[in-house]
Scaffold this active site. Structure first.
Site, PDB file in Angstrom:
ATOM      1  N   TRP A   1      14.402   1.792 -20.350  1.00  0.00           N
ATOM      2  CA  TRP A   1      15.643   1.479 -19.644  1.00  0.00           C
ATOM      3  C   TRP A   1      16.499   0.473 -20.396  1.00  0.00           C
ATOM      4  CZ3 TRP A   1      15.171  -3.651 -19.304  1.00  0.00           C
ATOM      5  CH2 TRP A   1      13.880  -4.177 -19.264  1.00  0.00           C
TER       6      TRP A   1
ATOM      7  N   LYS B   1      12.859  12.673 -20.539  1.00  0.00           N
ATOM      8  CA  LYS B   1      12.592  11.960 -19.276  1.00  0.00           C
ATOM      9  C   LYS B   1      13.055  10.509 -19.456  1.00  0.00           C
ATOM     10  CE  LYS B   1      10.451   9.801 -15.836  1.00  0.00           C
ATOM     11  NZ  LYS B   1      10.899   8.439 -16.156  1.00  0.00           N
ATOM     12  N   PRO B   2      14.194  10.149 -18.857  1.00  0.00           N
ATOM     13  CA  PRO B   2      14.644   8.752 -18.951  1.00  0.00           C
ATOM     14  C   PRO B   2      13.870   7.873 -17.966  1.00  0.00           C
ATOM     15  CG  PRO B   2      16.236  10.056 -17.715  1.00  0.00           C
ATOM     16  CD  PRO B   2      15.112  10.997 -18.076  1.00  0.00           C
TER      17      PRO B   2
ATOM     18  N   GLY C   1       8.470   2.834 -25.096  1.00  0.00           N
ATOM     19  CA  GLY C   1       8.201   2.037 -23.904  1.00  0.00           C
ATOM     20  C   GLY C   1       7.118   1.040 -24.217  1.00  0.00           C
ATOM     21  N   SER C   2       6.422   0.596 -23.186  1.00  0.00           N
ATOM     22  CA  SER C   2       5.419  -0.453 -23.392  1.00  0.00           C
ATOM     23  C   SER C   2       4.160   0.112 -24.063  1.00  0.00           C
ATOM     24  CB  SER C   2       5.058  -1.091 -22.058  1.00  0.00           C
ATOM     25  OG  SER C   2       4.471  -0.125 -21.219  1.00  0.00           O
TER      26      SER C   2
ATOM     27  N   GLU D   1       6.789   4.348 -29.988  1.00  0.00           N
ATOM     28  CA  GLU D   1       7.666   3.210 -30.293  1.00  0.00           C
ATOM     29  C   GLU D   1       7.475   2.217 -29.159  1.00  0.00           C
ATOM     30  OE1 GLU D   1       9.224   2.828 -32.978  1.00  0.00           O
ATOM     31  OE2 GLU D   1       9.471   4.823 -33.818  1.00  0.00           O
TER      32      GLU D   1
ATOM     33  N   CYS E   1      13.288  -4.461 -27.749  1.00  0.00           N
ATOM     34  CA  CYS E   1      11.962  -4.358 -28.374  1.00  0.00           C
ATOM     35  C   CYS E   1      11.901  -5.164 -29.662  1.00  0.00           C
ATOM     36  CB  CYS E   1      11.617  -2.894 -28.626  1.00  0.00           C
ATOM     37  SG  CYS E   1      12.893  -1.996 -29.497  1.00  0.00           S
TER      38      CYS E   1
ATOM     39  N   GLU F   1       4.479 -10.128 -25.267  1.00  0.00           N
ATOM     40  CA  GLU F   1       5.911  -9.812 -25.222  1.00  0.00           C
ATOM     41  C   GLU F   1       6.499 -10.385 -23.929  1.00  0.00           C
ATOM     42  OE1 GLU F   1       7.147  -5.676 -24.537  1.00  0.00           O
ATOM     43  OE2 GLU F   1       8.479  -5.873 -26.255  1.00  0.00           O
TER      44      GLU F   1
END
Ligand code: NDP
Length: 499
Positions: free
Chosen positions: A142, A166-167, A218-219, A240, A274, A368
């Protein structure tokens, strides 16, 4: 049709600054995802057969359409993420440059080329080409809802694949709009479909046997789940993931420029990047002056949703607890809050926080944070700075400020990360020709550039025998053939090489 609508259950995407509903979107279930993947299979056959020239034209026209609708896309990103409108515009501009680069370079990077066969196979004509994989699934985050998935979508499409995207549930609208823009330019088949929903919709895409490669952003935690789901079908993935990037400030660096870049790297998009600067290592003789400059600049920043705000709210409410925990943990272990402190978390906003003297084993240094906070550390020299920067399970990007070109290059090479920018923040990620990706817990695989195109294609090797020569792989081969080849091998390879 670009957006599958089988499901009737819906969910709302909210403006994280105001809580207002931006739009309602369908929650697409396993069956809806399977149907989208099936449609993508047919689209992939058509798109892949279209040829380089026609695909290039279509992609350039998609780029043109996105450029003409830049403000509408940026407004949507602004509302769904809460980031400043100009940041949303900048994100869309970067997405446009990726589409342009991928469209213009795909045939050059992936198209057929002759390969020299070597003296031993001189009778063979060799061709290497990169063929599309078929259907690529893209799962996006997001924080940069357009430019991040575009790093996969543009390159996958340019390589001749169809994409099912898929967002994130927090930013579905930008993905839906992107698919609409693509459908207007490519009405024949749905080469880009957006499926909306929660984590389960992404999980359905990851576990679909019809997906030939899955590009996940994403995570790290979710990447491991996605990889496990993909393992069932031996679907390869690109991961990623997150980062804990360092900025190094060498003695002799331009400290004004370094403070300006480090501040932007740490605080822009409320630190929800990120490749955000989360740790700064400053060489002893530059430390006090640098910290003074950083502190002065950080105090001027104000979060908000108005035009003058430096950055927006924390998009995902759950992240606020993590940010608060990291600040409190650092302070309880003896860190100094040079700017802000625990009271800086004012939901949904977080004011700038600069922490000094933070112990290396605190969560603010190890995990993070994904907020507008940064830790600043004094180190004795550049070697110690690189050593400390590399003490992380993550390794996505990094920044080095130095007045000495060769010292900076040497440190950049030693930095354990996929990308390092010298005397600028994140320049590598803004250049479409350079690969983007990390090492360790930051993931693997590359998007952007020639490597990013090759991620979405499979090499195909073809050889054609032009005339018959010695046939060594035949039961009819003779001692004479073998002696000839032994002679050749000795002539070309037996010598001793001197330094
Ligand atoms: P998440 O890992 O929470 O989610 C990423 C995506 O995965 C979302 O679309 C999410 O959907 C989906 N998802 C969730 N569960 C599953 C599942 N079981 N199977 C398949 N898909 C699933 O990350 P965030 O959205 O919170 O993004 C922030 C993270 O992304 C940070 O760690 C950041 O560093 C990283 N990131 C990395 C980048 C890079 O290029 N390296 C760039 C940008 C961000 P839903 O939201 O609907 O749950």
């Amino acid at each position: 049709m670009s957006v599958a609508t089988e499901s009737i259950e819906t969910f709302a995407s909210l403006n994280p600054a105001t809580g207002e509903v931006v739009a309602e979107h369908p929650v697409q279930d396993d069956a809806a995802v399977a149907a989208a993947v099936e449609r993508a299979r047919e689209a992939a056959g058509w798109w892949g057969a279209l040829g380089w020239k026609e695909r290039r034209l279509r992609l350039l026209n998609i780029k043109g359409s996105l450029t003409r609708n830049l403000n509408r896309m940026a407004q949507l990103i602004h509302e769904e993420t809460g980031k400043p409108l100009q940041d949303a515009q900048l994100e869309t501009i970067l997405a446009i440059t990726h589409l342009d680069w991928a469209a213009r370079n795909a045939s050059k990077v992936l198209g057929p080329r002759n390969v020299y066969p070597g003296i031993m196979a001189i009778n063979q004509k060799c061709v290497l080409e990169y063929q599309p994989l078929g259907v690529v699934g893209v799962i996006g985050p997001w924080n940069y809802p357009v430019v991040t998935p575009m790093g996969s979508i543009a390159y996958a499409l340019a390589a001749g694949n169809a994409v099912v995207f898929k967002p994130s549930e927090f930013t579905p609208g930008a993905g839906v709009y992107l698919a609409e823009l693509v459908a207007a330019v490519v009405p024949e088949h749905p080469v880009l479909q957006t499926v909306t929903g929660f984590g389960a919709t992404g999980a359905a895409l990851a576990s679909s046997p019809g997906v030939d490669k899955l590009a996940f952003t994403g995570s790290t935690r979710t990447a491991k789940r996605v990889m496990a789901a993909c393992a069932e079908n031996l679907t390869p993935i690109i991961a990623e993931c997150g980062g804990k990037d360092a900025c190094i400030v060498d003695s002799g660096a331009d400290l004004d420029a370094a403070a300006d870049a480090a501040l932007w790297g740490a605080m822009a998009n409320a630190g929800q990047t990120c490749i955000a600067v989360e740790r700064i290592y400053v060489v002893d003789d530059a430390y006090d002056a640098f910290l003074g400059k950083l502190t002065d600049k950080a105090r001027d920043l104000r979060p908000g949703f108005d035009r003058e705000a430096a950055y927006g709210p924390i998009t995902m409410p759950g992240q606020l607890d993590i940010i608060e925990r990291h600040i409190q943990d650092a302070l309880s272990r003896g860190a100094t809050a040079v700017v802000g402190g625990a009271e800086s978390v004012r939901r949904p906003y977080v004011e700038p926080v600069v922490l000094a003297d933070v112990p290396d084993d605190s969560s603010a240094v190890r995990e993070e944070t994904f907020g507008p906070t940064v830790t600043v550390h004094r180190v004795k020299d550049l070697d110690e700075a690189v050593e400390k920067a590399n003490e992380s399970s993550y390794g996505l990007a990094g920044t080095i400020y130095s007045g000495d070109k060769s010292r900076a290059m040497d440190a950049a090479r030693r930095m354990r990360s996929g990308m390092t920018s010298i005397n600028a923040f994140a320049a590598t990620s803004q250049i479409p020709a350079l690969p983007f990706g990390g090492v360790g817990e930051s993931g693997f695989g590359r998007i952007h550039g020639p490597d990013g195109l090759r991620e979405f294609a499979r090499p195909k090797a073809i050889s054609r025998q032009r005339f018959s020569a010695m046939n060594l792989t035949s039961f009819t081969r003779t001692d004479k053939d073998m002696n000839r080849v032994l002679g050749l091998i000795t002539m070309f390879h037996a010598r001793r090489y001197k330094r």
